[in-house]
Design a protein around this motif. Structure first.
Motif, PDB file in Angstrom:
ATOM      1  N   GLU A 168      51.907  34.487  53.599  1.00  0.00           N
ATOM      2  CA  GLU A 168      50.533  34.327  53.115  1.00  0.00           C
ATOM      3  C   GLU A 168      49.533  34.520  54.258  1.00  0.00           C
ATOM      4  OE1 GLU A 168      48.201  30.894  50.502  1.00  0.00           O
ATOM      5  OE2 GLU A 168      49.712  30.270  51.962  1.00  0.00           O
ATOM      6  N   CYS A 169      49.795  33.830  55.389  1.00  0.00           N
ATOM      7  CA  CYS A 169      48.885  33.940  56.542  1.00  0.00           C
ATOM      8  C   CYS A 169      48.791  35.381  57.028  1.00  0.00           C
ATOM      9  CB  CYS A 169      49.360  33.036  57.685  1.00  0.00           C
ATOM     10  SG  CYS A 169      49.139  31.275  57.375  1.00  0.00           S
ATOM     11  N   MET A 170      49.935  36.002  57.172  1.00  0.00           N
ATOM     12  CA  MET A 170      49.936  37.355  57.737  1.00  0.00           C
ATOM     13  C   MET A 170      49.317  38.365  56.771  1.00  0.00           C
ATOM     14  SD  MET A 170      50.837  36.918  60.713  1.00  0.00           S
ATOM     15  CE  MET A 170      51.689  35.726  61.762  1.00  0.00           C
ATOM     16  N   ARG A 171      49.554  38.148  55.463  1.00  0.00           N
ATOM     17  CA  ARG A 171      48.953  39.067  54.493  1.00  0.00           C
ATOM     18  C   ARG A 171      47.423  38.969  54.541  1.00  0.00           C
ATOM     19  NH1 ARG A 171      50.277  36.811  49.931  1.00  0.00           N
ATOM     20  NH2 ARG A 171      48.148  36.073  49.655  1.00  0.00           N
ATOM     21  N   ILE A 172      46.915  37.752  54.627  1.00  0.00           N
ATOM     22  CA  ILE A 172      45.461  37.572  54.646  1.00  0.00           C
ATOM     23  C   ILE A 172      44.853  38.182  55.909  1.00  0.00           C
ATOM     24  CG2 ILE A 172      43.629  35.835  54.825  1.00  0.00           C
ATOM     25  CD1 ILE A 172      45.349  34.085  52.949  1.00  0.00           C
ATOM     26  N   ILE A 173      45.520  37.991  57.051  1.00  0.00           N
ATOM     27  CA  ILE A 173      44.982  38.577  58.282  1.00  0.00           C
ATOM     28  C   ILE A 173      44.999  40.107  58.187  1.00  0.00           C
ATOM     29  CG2 ILE A 173      45.225  38.733  60.802  1.00  0.00           C
ATOM     30  CD1 ILE A 173      46.590  35.958  60.727  1.00  0.00           C
ATOM     31  N   GLY A 174      46.050  40.644  57.583  1.00  0.00           N
ATOM     32  CA  GLY A 174      46.105  42.096  57.368  1.00  0.00           C
ATOM     33  C   GLY A 174      44.975  42.563  56.457  1.00  0.00           C
ATOM     34  N   GLN A 175      44.672  41.744  55.442  1.00  0.00           N
ATOM     35  CA  GLN A 175      43.567  42.104  54.544  1.00  0.00           C
ATOM     36  C   GLN A 175      42.222  42.050  55.269  1.00  0.00           C
ATOM     37  OE1 GLN A 175      44.531  39.308  51.381  1.00  0.00           O
ATOM     38  NE2 GLN A 175      45.324  40.973  50.104  1.00  0.00           N
ATOM     39  N   CYS A 176      42.115  41.170  56.265  1.00  0.00           N
ATOM     40  CA  CYS A 176      40.891  41.165  57.085  1.00  0.00           C
ATOM     41  C   CYS A 176      40.727  42.508  57.787  1.00  0.00           C
ATOM     42  CB  CYS A 176      40.940  40.054  58.134  1.00  0.00           C
ATOM     43  SG  CYS A 176      40.905  38.386  57.454  1.00  0.00           S
ATOM     44  N   HIS A 177      41.833  42.998  58.351  1.00  0.00           N
ATOM     45  CA  HIS A 177      41.770  44.324  58.991  1.00  0.00           C
ATOM     46  C   HIS A 177      41.346  45.381  57.962  1.00  0.00           C
ATOM     47  CE1 HIS A 177      43.856  44.197  63.129  1.00  0.00           C
ATOM     48  NE2 HIS A 177      43.668  42.944  62.781  1.00  0.00           N
ATOM     49  N   SER A 178      41.995  45.345  56.802  1.00  0.00           N
ATOM     50  CA  SER A 178      41.696  46.356  55.781  1.00  0.00           C
ATOM     51  C   SER A 178      40.242  46.272  55.317  1.00  0.00           C
ATOM     52  CB  SER A 178      42.622  46.165  54.568  1.00  0.00           C
ATOM     53  OG  SER A 178      43.962  46.420  54.940  1.00  0.00           O
ATOM     54  N   LEU A 179      39.752  45.051  55.177  1.00  0.00           N
ATOM     55  CA  LEU A 179      38.369  44.844  54.744  1.00  0.00           C
ATOM     56  C   LEU A 179      37.394  45.452  55.739  1.00  0.00           C
ATOM     57  CD1 LEU A 179      36.186  43.480  52.997  1.00  0.00           C
ATOM     58  CD2 LEU A 179      36.553  41.383  54.317  1.00  0.00           C
ATOM     59  N   LEU A 180      37.604  45.183  57.016  1.00  0.00           N
ATOM     60  CA  LEU A 180      36.695  45.714  58.031  1.00  0.00           C
ATOM     61  C   LEU A 180      36.835  47.228  58.155  1.00  0.00           C
ATOM     62  CD1 LEU A 180      36.813  42.927  60.777  1.00  0.00           C
ATOM     63  CD2 LEU A 180      35.211  43.220  58.883  1.00  0.00           C
ATOM     64  N   VAL A 205      34.689  49.931  60.128  1.00  0.00           N
ATOM     65  CA  VAL A 205      35.145  49.633  61.487  1.00  0.00           C
ATOM     66  C   VAL A 205      36.411  50.443  61.753  1.00  0.00           C
ATOM     67  CG1 VAL A 205      35.825  47.851  63.129  1.00  0.00           C
ATOM     68  CG2 VAL A 205      34.191  47.321  61.295  1.00  0.00           C
ATOM     69  N   VAL A 206      36.359  51.309  62.742  1.00  0.00           N
ATOM     70  CA  VAL A 206      37.414  52.289  62.947  1.00  0.00           C
ATOM     71  C   VAL A 206      38.642  51.686  63.641  1.00  0.00           C
ATOM     72  CG1 VAL A 206      37.969  54.466  64.092  1.00  0.00           C
ATOM     73  CG2 VAL A 206      35.754  54.161  63.007  1.00  0.00           C
ATOM     74  N   ARG A 207      38.390  50.814  64.606  1.00  0.00           N
ATOM     75  CA  ARG A 207      39.515  50.223  65.338  1.00  0.00           C
ATOM     76  C   ARG A 207      39.370  48.707  65.380  1.00  0.00           C
ATOM     77  NH1 ARG A 207      40.699  53.808  70.580  1.00  0.00           N
ATOM     78  NH2 ARG A 207      42.562  52.538  70.363  1.00  0.00           N
ATOM     79  N   ILE A 208      40.427  48.012  65.098  1.00  0.00           N
ATOM     80  CA  ILE A 208      40.393  46.553  65.103  1.00  0.00           C
ATOM     81  C   ILE A 208      41.585  46.029  65.892  1.00  0.00           C
ATOM     82  CG2 ILE A 208      40.384  44.454  63.698  1.00  0.00           C
ATOM     83  CD1 ILE A 208      39.489  46.309  61.354  1.00  0.00           C
ATOM     84  N   GLN A 209      41.314  45.033  66.703  1.00  0.00           N
ATOM     85  CA  GLN A 209      42.345  44.390  67.508  1.00  0.00           C
ATOM     86  C   GLN A 209      42.276  42.900  67.218  1.00  0.00           C
ATOM     87  OE1 GLN A 209      43.973  46.506  69.604  1.00  0.00           O
ATOM     88  NE2 GLN A 209      45.327  45.007  70.557  1.00  0.00           N
ATOM     89  N   SER A 210      43.381  42.295  66.822  1.00  0.00           N
ATOM     90  CA  SER A 210      43.403  40.849  66.607  1.00  0.00           C
ATOM     91  C   SER A 210      44.407  40.209  67.548  1.00  0.00           C
ATOM     92  CB  SER A 210      43.798  40.507  65.169  1.00  0.00           C
ATOM     93  OG  SER A 210      42.750  40.806  64.289  1.00  0.00           O
ATOM     94  N   ASP A 211      44.102  38.985  67.907  1.00  0.00           N
ATOM     95  CA  ASP A 211      45.025  38.210  68.722  1.00  0.00           C
ATOM     96  C   ASP A 211      45.436  37.008  67.886  1.00  0.00           C
ATOM     97  OD1 ASP A 211      46.493  37.030  70.668  1.00  0.00           O
ATOM     98  OD2 ASP A 211      44.809  36.445  71.918  1.00  0.00           O
ATOM     99  N   ILE A 212      46.687  37.004  67.472  1.00  0.00           N
ATOM    100  CA  ILE A 212      47.196  35.948  66.590  1.00  0.00           C
ATOM    101  C   ILE A 212      48.161  35.069  67.377  1.00  0.00           C
ATOM    102  CG2 ILE A 212      48.427  35.464  64.444  1.00  0.00           C
ATOM    103  CD1 ILE A 212      47.892  38.384  63.609  1.00  0.00           C
ATOM    104  N   ARG A 213      47.826  33.803  67.475  1.00  0.00           N
ATOM    105  CA  ARG A 213      48.791  32.863  68.050  1.00  0.00           C
ATOM    106  C   ARG A 213      49.365  32.085  66.895  1.00  0.00           C
ATOM    107  NH1 ARG A 213      45.615  29.870  72.740  1.00  0.00           N
ATOM    108  NH2 ARG A 213      43.789  31.063  72.127  1.00  0.00           N
ATOM    109  N   VAL A 214      50.648  32.158  66.724  1.00  0.00           N
ATOM    110  CA  VAL A 214      51.245  31.569  65.534  1.00  0.00           C
ATOM    111  C   VAL A 214      52.398  30.663  65.934  1.00  0.00           C
ATOM    112  CG1 VAL A 214      52.584  33.691  65.222  1.00  0.00           C
ATOM    113  CG2 VAL A 214      52.383  32.088  63.342  1.00  0.00           C
ATOM    114  N   GLY A 215      52.418  29.482  65.339  1.00  0.00           N
ATOM    115  CA  GLY A 215      53.475  28.533  65.648  1.00  0.00           C
ATOM    116  C   GLY A 215      54.199  28.093  64.395  1.00  0.00           C
TER     117      GLY A 215
END
Lengths: 109, 109, 109, 109
Positions: free
Chosen positions: D57-69, D74-84
């Motif tokens: 769920e978390c990863m799908r939503i973050i991916g959708q954030c990329h897709s939304l932008l 927005v041509v290039r997107i870089q995210s930094d995900i710290r996941v525990g």
């Protein structure tokens, strides 16, 4: 055995994305006390602690956090530092959060 | 006592910036075996492992790495994932390194 | 419109997990030249550059990378620094990669 | 010229360590709206946004954030995900912050 068919494994049923590192409350509290003593502007949140100051000041304090925990017996420490600098304008970390919240407040939802 | 005067502490005399997380070779090797089995394009280096594929594929495999290590008895796992996507062109991670090396090769030094 | 139903969006069809920041080859090359001049031990890979040295030395050089790019007209810079320190033993970043590769070599595959 | 003597450069006079990525308020607000619609537990702070849920769920939503932008140009997107993830106990991100604050409250300072 666990490692036999890892590709059949499900992904974890729960996780916290964005969460900071070690999560050992006692160590994190030690670090907060150091930030407090340092006089640097800081804010603890669910993904770590944000600090603000000159590059050298910020980095020295984070290095001292490592040294402090080492001195307390922690053998290995790993930190993830995301650091930004800009030349166009001065913006505090509170300003950044406020800028987004101001936009969201206009949503009327 | 260690925590008395943390602001007088020196910063660590050595560190490795860019270095990946847990550094426990056995666990890292387990993860490499999983990447190998997965068929995903991957490359281990001194700061972790870079993988390339669809978002869902990459994230599922990283989640399976967590599950694998949990199954092997690791109670808490923290990963730092830097993920990029772009719509302008397709560029593999090797292409990115090559693009920089090509520029440096022109330096004649 | 794009932002109407974001939850129906697919995730990106391709991504590179582990990939470093800005990916603008020219800027990355500038940074490599600075590392070269600095005399610090460094290694560029697909997720950024790993450097090794004292805390203060490493952090000063990374700060100079920001200053250099600012001086070249880059208005905003964001770096992600993962930094580790340990007191149990001295291990170079090559040693770390080698330790994993040695384990994998025993796999007989 | 700027790049002539980079090793003589001072480090930046101000920086924000811990600060999240792009800082473009409009884009960040878009992402917050997506989190709100998603129903996932989330909290925005000065270093990004922490979310909590299943891995997928978390990863799908973050991916959708990329897709939304991306959909917004927005041509290039870089995210930094710290996941525990952890198997020993269930602890929300609020619990983690509270655990540290409880310790600090006992300091009597």
């Amino acid at each position: 055995m666990a490692s036999q068919q890892p590709l059949d494994l499900p992904t974890p049923s729960s996780c916290t994305a964005g969460t900071g590192s070690a999560s050992v409350s006692k160590e994190v509290a030690e670090v907060q006390r150091l930030f407090k003593q340092s006089g640097v502007k800081y804010s603890m949140h669910s993904a770590g602690t944000t600090i603000e100051g000159s590059w050298d000041e910020c980095m020295r304090i984070i290095g001292q956090c490592h040294s402090l925990l080492h001195a307390n017996g922690v053998v290995r420490i790993q930190s993830d530092i995301r650091v930004g600098s800009r030349t166009d304008k001065k913006q505090s970390f509170q300003d950044k959060v406020k800028a987004v919240n101001d936009l969201l407040a206009q949503d009327g939802r």
